[in-house]
Motif scaffolding. Structure first.
Motif, short mmCIF file in Angstrom:
data_model
loop_
_atom_site.label_atom_id
_atom_site.label_comp_id
_atom_site.label_asym_id
_atom_site.label_seq_id
_atom_site.Cartn_x
_atom_site.Cartn_y
_atom_site.Cartn_z
N SER A 8 10.70 -10.57 59.19
CA SER A 8 10.32 -9.41 58.92
C SER A 8 11.27 -8.27 58.81
O SER A 8 11.41 -7.44 58.12
CB SER A 8 8.97 -9.08 59.46
N GLY A 9 11.92 -8.47 59.98
CA GLY A 9 13.12 -7.45 60.37
C GLY A 9 14.01 -7.63 59.33
O GLY A 9 14.66 -6.49 58.89
N ALA A 10 14.48 -8.66 58.99
CA ALA A 10 15.54 -8.54 57.66
C ALA A 10 14.98 -8.26 56.39
O ALA A 10 15.56 -7.51 55.74
CB ALA A 10 16.04 -10.36 57.54
N ALA A 11 13.74 -8.73 56.22
CA ALA A 11 12.95 -8.05 54.89
C ALA A 11 12.90 -6.70 55.00
O ALA A 11 13.13 -6.05 53.96
CB ALA A 11 11.78 -8.73 54.86
N ALA A 12 12.66 -5.99 56.17
CA ALA A 12 12.56 -4.64 56.18
C ALA A 12 13.82 -3.99 55.90
O ALA A 12 13.68 -2.60 55.65
CB ALA A 12 12.00 -4.18 57.76
N VAL A 13 15.09 -4.46 56.21
CA VAL A 13 16.23 -3.68 55.85
C VAL A 13 16.81 -4.28 54.52
O VAL A 13 18.12 -4.41 54.25
CB VAL A 13 17.28 -3.88 57.05
N ASN A 14 15.91 -4.89 53.63
CA ASN A 14 16.29 -5.19 52.49
C ASN A 14 16.97 -6.62 52.32
O ASN A 14 17.73 -6.61 50.98
CB ASN A 14 16.87 -4.17 51.69
N TYR A 15 17.02 -7.48 53.23
CA TYR A 15 17.75 -8.98 53.04
C TYR A 15 16.58 -9.24 52.01
O TYR A 15 15.39 -9.21 52.01
CB TYR A 15 17.84 -9.36 54.24
N ASP A 16 17.18 -10.64 51.30
CA ASP A 16 16.25 -11.65 50.60
C ASP A 16 16.10 -12.50 51.59
O ASP A 16 17.05 -13.19 52.16
CB ASP A 16 17.19 -11.79 49.30
N VAL A 17 14.75 -12.89 52.05
CA VAL A 17 14.72 -13.85 53.04
C VAL A 17 13.89 -14.99 52.44
O VAL A 17 12.46 -14.72 51.87
CB VAL A 17 13.82 -13.17 54.33
N ASN A 18 14.09 -16.05 52.83
CA ASN A 18 13.37 -17.30 52.45
C ASN A 18 13.15 -18.14 53.71
O ASN A 18 14.23 -18.28 54.50
CB ASN A 18 14.47 -18.39 51.35
N ILE A 19 11.96 -18.77 53.87
CA ILE A 19 11.72 -19.56 54.98
C ILE A 19 11.42 -20.96 54.28
O ILE A 19 10.38 -21.10 53.36
CB ILE A 19 10.55 -19.12 55.83
N PHE A 20 11.91 -22.14 54.77
CA PHE A 20 11.65 -23.41 54.56
C PHE A 20 11.01 -24.25 55.81
O PHE A 20 11.60 -24.29 56.79
CB PHE A 20 13.06 -24.00 54.28
N PHE A 21 9.64 -24.18 55.44
CA PHE A 21 8.88 -24.84 56.54
C PHE A 21 8.72 -26.33 56.24
O PHE A 21 8.59 -26.97 55.29
CB PHE A 21 7.40 -24.31 56.33
N THR A 22 9.18 -27.17 57.49
CA THR A 22 9.15 -28.48 57.45
C THR A 22 8.64 -29.08 58.71
O THR A 22 8.42 -28.50 59.85
CB THR A 22 10.48 -29.22 57.30
N PHE A 23 8.04 -30.32 58.73
CA PHE A 23 7.80 -30.89 59.77
C PHE A 23 6.52 -30.24 60.73
O PHE A 23 5.73 -29.67 60.25
CB PHE A 23 8.74 -31.53 60.57
N TRP A 24 6.92 -30.14 62.03
CA TRP A 24 6.09 -29.02 62.70
C TRP A 24 5.64 -27.68 62.36
O TRP A 24 4.65 -27.24 62.52
CB TRP A 24 6.53 -29.26 64.40
N GLY A 25 6.94 -27.36 61.73
CA GLY A 25 6.56 -25.96 61.12
C GLY A 25 5.80 -25.66 60.14
O GLY A 25 5.27 -24.52 59.95
N LEU A 26 5.34 -26.63 59.63
CA LEU A 26 4.28 -26.80 58.54
C LEU A 26 2.85 -26.02 58.97
O LEU A 26 2.08 -25.57 58.62
CB LEU A 26 4.10 -28.01 57.78
N ASN A 27 2.85 -26.39 60.41
CA ASN A 27 1.52 -25.82 61.00
C ASN A 27 1.43 -24.06 60.84
O ASN A 27 0.29 -23.85 61.01
CB ASN A 27 1.77 -26.19 62.56
N SER A 28 2.55 -23.49 60.75
CA SER A 28 2.53 -22.19 60.57
C SER A 28 2.00 -21.70 59.32
O SER A 28 1.30 -20.44 59.07
CB SER A 28 3.98 -21.56 60.74
N ILE A 29 1.79 -22.60 58.24
CA ILE A 29 1.31 -22.14 56.79
C ILE A 29 0.11 -22.81 56.47
O ILE A 29 -0.39 -22.99 55.24
CB ILE A 29 2.44 -22.13 55.94
N LYS A 30 -0.53 -23.68 57.47
CA LYS A 30 -1.76 -24.41 57.02
C LYS A 30 -2.84 -23.20 56.94
O LYS A 30 -2.92 -22.25 57.67
CB LYS A 30 -2.19 -25.33 58.40
N LYS A 31 -3.94 -23.72 56.03
CA LYS A 31 -5.12 -22.91 55.91
C LYS A 31 -5.68 -22.92 57.37
O LYS A 31 -5.68 -23.99 58.07
CB LYS A 31 -6.00 -23.77 54.78
N LYS A 32 -6.65 -21.90 57.55
CA LYS A 32 -7.21 -21.96 58.88
C LYS A 32 -8.15 -23.09 59.10
O LYS A 32 -8.10 -23.72 60.04
CB LYS A 32 -8.21 -20.73 59.12
#
Lengths: 148, 148, 148
Positions: free
Chosen positions: B16-40
């Motif tokens: 969010s900090g990078a996007a706020a200063v206009n960086y183009d930001v991509n996050i690649f979620f894998t393995f345990w990180g997929l937990n962050s984008i699961k439906k509730k």
């Protein structure tokens, strides 16, 4: 970010190694990593409450960092330091000092300090500045950033 | 990749900090990180078998991420969130929402989803795409990539 | 640097994926990560003493890497490998071999080897060279470096 003994060795080996060959090096210390730049005699803060053990860990300082695995209650880092001395390899303290001597810039994370109730006075005087993420991103532009 | 509470805070603070200063930001979620984008309300999958606890962990969702150390059975992240609110610092949920609002692109790892038997429907609708590593490497060309 | 099973999968997935689309890929193995490039039948070293368990871990080799969480005494990596085979996804061994076949360069960290008393003979013959940090930094110039 990590407060592990072995990862701190990686940080200061990379930092001093890069500075020695004239890279411009900036380290942004946040969360558990703030432990590496605490004064030897930290003050107690958030003295009681359930989170105290978490935050008091941050008061332990650079001398008490745990190994990321097989820590054996702190014995491994001590033995590892002994072995590094025996092999004539720079210890964590020496790598840390070399980073300072070679002009590596140390920055402390403003947000983590705010959450943890820390001020600049809690850190060693070599800290160049207290920064937010956006300012650090600007510093790292055109370079490479490692998350450790 | 990490499913730790504190590392997730790092991910979404940086994003969010990078996007706020206009960086183009991509996050690649894998393995345990997929937990962050699961439906509730995730569905149960691979319902039985020895690996079920590993994979059901991935069903826990963003609200149940553990602290990378001193987790105290989940108490620390709750207390940490309370402290962040008290200090008026953005919580994990707020940083996550800010990342979405500021146009950070979320991608889910195709291979990890395949191994874990997950489909796009298991994730929040804000996921832009499901990608393989090669496609993500192309997206990150000319930029910086952090492994968290 | 990490010796985790899941992080080793990440390393060799990224490396082989990047090499497949013609990136020039270099991996610098240090500390726990040296475990990934040990010969199958390693020699015992530092045979006794308090640190032996730490260092003998490094002799376990690529077949015995633990999962970074929910390891269940080594059961999870085995079950995970079984699942990857069932899903027709490349296993750690296959990703490792693909990285070699696609020309990924493997380097071992000189300092870590020195501390641990290892020589080039302890590693698989595909190791291209033994390097210090400064030389590796030079190799990574103009590219991106991930710390895993």
């Amino acid at each position: 970010m990590s407060g592990d003994f072995d990862k701190a060795i990686a940080v200061f080996t990379l930092a001093s190694g890069a500075a020695a060959v004239n890279y411009d090096v900036n380290i942004f210390f946040t969360f558990w990593g703030l432990n590496s730049i605490k004064k030897k005699k930290g003050r107690a803060f958030l003295g009681k409450g359930l989170l105290a053990p978490v935050f008091n860990f941050l008061l332990g300082g650079r001398k008490n960092l745990p190994l990321s695995r097989l820590n054996f209650g702190g014995a491994s880092p001590l033995l590892m330091t002994g072995l590094m001395k025996k092999r004539n390899v720079a210890t964590l303290e020496e790598l840390f000092q070399a980073s300072i001597d070679l002009g590596v810039n140390f920055y402390a994370c403003e947000m983590a300090m705010h959450v943890l109730g820390l001020t600049k006075d809690d850190f060693i005087p070599e800290i160049k500045d207290v920064l937010g993420v956006a300012t650090f991103l600007k510093l790292s532009q055109g370079g490479q950033t490692l998350f450790i």
